[in-house]
Design an enzyme around this catalytic site. Structure first.
Site: not given
Ligand code: AMP
Ligand code: TRP
Length: 336
Positions: A118, A202, A199
């Site tokens: 992040k 979402k 991968k």
């Protein structure tokens, strides 16, 4: 045969209610939990406090939280066997998280990849992201689990948790069990259907590479049928050179509980079209079963009852553990 309480090893895991539940979540996390429930004494909670580290629209958070629990139950998790609860219902987590946060160094927290990733993006980061592992340490150590099943990306957090538990035990005396991370190998990495080297996640913007458990059945079948494969036409497991078909083989194998070798044999000499059609049918049936059960669960007050019962059970353990910690560290001053 289900073993009884005393002899069972304890397992605990948390899942964040962010975004819609994917086939990757189902295969990599939900199904393994369902398979563990007869073997272990399980505590599964929705890590809604952790989800706050990134802004969540309140309405989405509510919906995602209810969906997640309902889907776990719909997929076979039995609230009579497993203690299912919301992290926010057990206030002791945050309090223990504070004490444990005072025992970890800035250096240790700075080394966590989740935080580093992040930070590397140069966005403004909330302090919650940095302190995230302390709350997770509290979630875990509160219940003295033997095992903590997590995805590969969370293993580092469980390792930090072990260090902090050892630190606490040696500073104050034996208090916490040292937990073991349990990283799912089979189905641990279901790939994106459109880009099988990435991968399934979402946050798939177009939505064609990710199957959502609550997708319309026809839509989900279409996603399988339009999955990217290769031009060689041979149904063979080779993740390096044939990532698309290998991913589909893996999904198929887990859904029908048969080995990949067995499926390779069955589809030897057959085309991708036939293979995809069969897989689409198998997936459609599985999703339909889950969705039917999901709608039943969502329609009454069953979910609220499950959460209330789960919270009550978890609170008994959490209160005891926190009281023990507070006695040891000198916070408790009353004689009785
Ligand atoms: P996340 O959706 O990243 O919050 O992950 C929740 C759980 O689902 C974790 O245990 C992950 O390891 C698992 N999971 C997420 N995506 C996948 C995937 N594509 N394949 C297998 N497991 C996954
Ligand atoms: N950090 C985990 C994740 O992002 C969720 C989580 C919170 C968790 N507390 C936990 C997992 C305790 C295992 C044990 O997926």
């Amino acid at each position: 045969m289900r073993k009884e309480g005393l002899y069972m090893k304890r397992m605990l895991s948390g899942i964040k209610p962010t975004g819609r539940v994917t086939l990757g979540n189902y295969i990599g996390a939900i199904k393994p939990f369902v398979s563990y429930q007869d073997e272990y004494e399980m505590y599964i909670f929705i890590a809604n406090l952790h989800s706050m580290t990134i802004y969540q629209k309140p309405a989405d958070l509510r919906q995602n939280t209810r969906d997640l629990i309902a889907l776990y139950i719909a997929a076979g998790l039995d609230p009579e066997k497993v203690t299912l609860f919301l992290q926010s219902d057990v206030l002791e987590h945050a309090q223990l998280g504070w004490y444990l946060g005072c025992m970890v160094s800035m250096g240790e927290l700075s080394r966590m990849t989740q935080y580093k990733d992040k930070k590397a993006k140069n966005e403004v980061i909330g302090a919650g992201i940095f302190n995230y592992p302390s709350l997770m340490n509290a979630d875990i150590l509160m219940y003295d689990p033997d095992y903590v099943p997590v995805g590969e990306d969370q293993k580092q957090h469980v390792e930090l948790c072990r260090d902090i538990a050892e630190r606490f035990n040696s500073r104050y005396s034996e208090t916490f069990k040292i937990p073991e991370p349990l990283v799912t190998k089979v189905g641990g990495r279901i790939m994106d259907l459109q880009n099988p080297t990435k991968k399934m996640s979402k946050s798939d913007e177009i939505g064609k590479g990710t199957i959502y458990i609550l997708d319309d059945i026809q839509v989900s079948k279409k996603k399988i049928k339009s999955a990217v494969t290769d031009s060689d036409g041979h149904i063979h497991y080779d993740p390096e050179n044939k990532p698309g078909i290998s991913n589909l083989l893996e999904i198929y194998s887990i859904l029908v509980n048969r080995s990949i070798a067995d499926l390779e044999k069955q589809y030897d000499g057959k085309g991708y079209g036939e293979f995809k059609n069969d897989l689409a049918e198998v997936l459609g049936e599985e999703l339909e079963k889950i969705q039917t059960r999901y709608h039943e669960i969502m329609s009454g007050s069953y979910l609220d009852d499950v959460l209330e019962k789960g919270a009550q059970k978890a609170r008994i353990i959490a209160r005891k553990k926190l009281a023990k910690v507070e006695r040891k560290i000198g916070i408790t001053i009353r004689k009785r």
